[in-house]
Design a protein around this motif. Structure first.
Motif, short mmCIF file in Angstrom:
data_model
loop_
_atom_site.label_atom_id
_atom_site.label_comp_id
_atom_site.label_asym_id
_atom_site.label_seq_id
_atom_site.Cartn_x
_atom_site.Cartn_y
_atom_site.Cartn_z
N ASN A 53 -0.02 -10.26 12.39
CA ASN A 53 -1.10 -9.78 11.53
C ASN A 53 -2.09 -8.96 12.34
O ASN A 53 -2.41 -9.30 13.47
CB ASN A 53 -1.84 -10.93 10.85
CG ASN A 53 -1.07 -11.45 9.65
OD1 ASN A 53 0.01 -11.00 9.35
ND2 ASN A 53 -1.64 -12.42 8.98
N HIS A 56 -7.39 -9.91 8.92
CA HIS A 56 -7.53 -10.94 7.90
C HIS A 56 -8.91 -10.78 7.27
O HIS A 56 -9.90 -10.63 7.98
CB HIS A 56 -7.40 -12.34 8.51
CG HIS A 56 -7.59 -13.42 7.51
ND1 HIS A 56 -8.78 -14.12 7.38
CD2 HIS A 56 -6.76 -13.93 6.58
CE1 HIS A 56 -8.65 -15.01 6.42
NE2 HIS A 56 -7.45 -14.91 5.90
N ALA A 74 -7.91 -8.43 -3.88
CA ALA A 74 -7.06 -8.64 -2.71
C ALA A 74 -6.17 -7.43 -2.46
O ALA A 74 -6.06 -6.95 -1.33
CB ALA A 74 -6.23 -9.91 -2.89
N ASN A 75 -5.56 -6.91 -3.51
CA ASN A 75 -4.68 -5.75 -3.35
C ASN A 75 -5.44 -4.52 -2.88
O ASN A 75 -4.97 -3.79 -2.01
CB ASN A 75 -3.94 -5.46 -4.66
CG ASN A 75 -2.85 -6.46 -4.93
OD1 ASN A 75 -2.12 -6.86 -4.03
ND2 ASN A 75 -2.73 -6.89 -6.16
N ILE A 78 -6.35 -4.80 0.86
CA ILE A 78 -5.20 -4.53 1.72
C ILE A 78 -4.94 -3.03 1.78
O ILE A 78 -4.63 -2.49 2.85
CB ILE A 78 -3.97 -5.34 1.26
CG1 ILE A 78 -4.18 -6.82 1.62
CG2 ILE A 78 -2.69 -4.80 1.90
CD1 ILE A 78 -3.10 -7.75 1.13
N GLU A 79 -5.05 -2.33 0.65
CA GLU A 79 -4.88 -0.88 0.66
C GLU A 79 -5.90 -0.22 1.58
O GLU A 79 -5.56 0.65 2.39
CB GLU A 79 -5.04 -0.32 -0.75
CG GLU A 79 -3.91 -0.65 -1.69
CD GLU A 79 -4.21 -0.24 -3.12
OE1 GLU A 79 -5.24 0.42 -3.38
OE2 GLU A 79 -3.39 -0.58 -4.00
N SER A 82 -5.20 -1.05 5.30
CA SER A 82 -4.01 -0.35 5.75
C SER A 82 -4.31 1.13 6.02
O SER A 82 -3.88 1.69 7.03
CB SER A 82 -2.90 -0.49 4.71
OG SER A 82 -1.76 0.21 5.11
N PHE A 89 0.98 -2.90 4.99
CA PHE A 89 0.40 -3.92 4.11
C PHE A 89 0.77 -5.31 4.61
O PHE A 89 -0.02 -6.24 4.51
CB PHE A 89 0.93 -3.76 2.68
CG PHE A 89 0.31 -2.63 1.90
CD1 PHE A 89 -0.29 -1.54 2.51
CD2 PHE A 89 0.35 -2.65 0.53
CE1 PHE A 89 -0.84 -0.50 1.78
CE2 PHE A 89 -0.21 -1.62 -0.23
CZ PHE A 89 -0.80 -0.55 0.41
N CYS A 92 -1.62 -7.28 6.92
CA CYS A 92 -2.98 -7.57 6.45
C CYS A 92 -2.93 -8.75 5.48
O CYS A 92 -2.05 -8.80 4.62
CB CYS A 92 -3.58 -6.38 5.73
SG CYS A 92 -3.65 -4.86 6.70
N THR A 93 -3.87 -9.67 5.62
CA THR A 93 -3.95 -10.80 4.69
C THR A 93 -5.36 -10.91 4.13
O THR A 93 -6.34 -10.54 4.78
CB THR A 93 -3.56 -12.14 5.34
OG1 THR A 93 -4.42 -12.38 6.44
CG2 THR A 93 -2.13 -12.14 5.81
N VAL A 94 -5.43 -11.44 2.91
CA VAL A 94 -6.70 -11.65 2.23
C VAL A 94 -6.69 -13.04 1.62
O VAL A 94 -5.71 -13.44 0.99
CB VAL A 94 -6.93 -10.60 1.11
CG1 VAL A 94 -8.21 -10.91 0.34
CG2 VAL A 94 -6.95 -9.19 1.67
#
Length: 126
Positions: A53, A56, A74-75, A78-79, A82, A89, A92-94
């Motif tokens: 990763n 975060h 969340a989406n 990440i966009e 990135s 993607f 990356c974490t959320v």
């Protein structure tokens, strides 16, 4: 409130940090309707993240948001991450955590429930 903590393995440059702050703030406000002045973003670097990763994001958001809104947040985060960091993607974490508005005080007043921001701002603006 909300409070987003962005953790990375490596230090981020000032332009990267600003781009992430802008992207997270814009996404939160567009998706939830909350005012930008409520959004707080902090950075933590040199963090041991899960294998491979790069980033975060831990978000403490006011409880009461629908699953659809949480998924959209969340989406979008990440966009943004990135794009800013040039990573996939998958790196990356959320995580989003619901926090009751009654648990948060800002400017000496308990935060409003989602959707009640304008009345709260009118009452608590100086």
């Amino acid at each position: 409130m909300p409070l987003y903590t962005i953790s990375t393995r490596r230090p981020l440059s000032a332009p990267e940090q600003q781009a992430l702050v802008s992207g997270v703030t814009e996404a939160h406000c567009t998706i939830t309707g909350a005012p930008a002045q409520f959004v707080q973003v902090v950075f933590s670097r040199g963090v041991h993240l899960r294998s491979k990763n790069s980033l975060h994001i831990l978000g403490s958001i006011r409880a009461g948001r629908s699953d659809r809104i949480k998924s959209a947040l969340a989406n979008r985060f990440i966009e943004v991450a990135s794009q800013v960091l040039g990573c996939s993607f998958a790196r990356c974490t959320v995580d989003l955590i619901d926090v009751p508005a009654s648990w948060v005080i800002e400017g000496g007043a308990v935060m409003p429930e989602p959707g009640e921001e304008q009345a709260w701002l009118a009452q608590h603006s100086s």
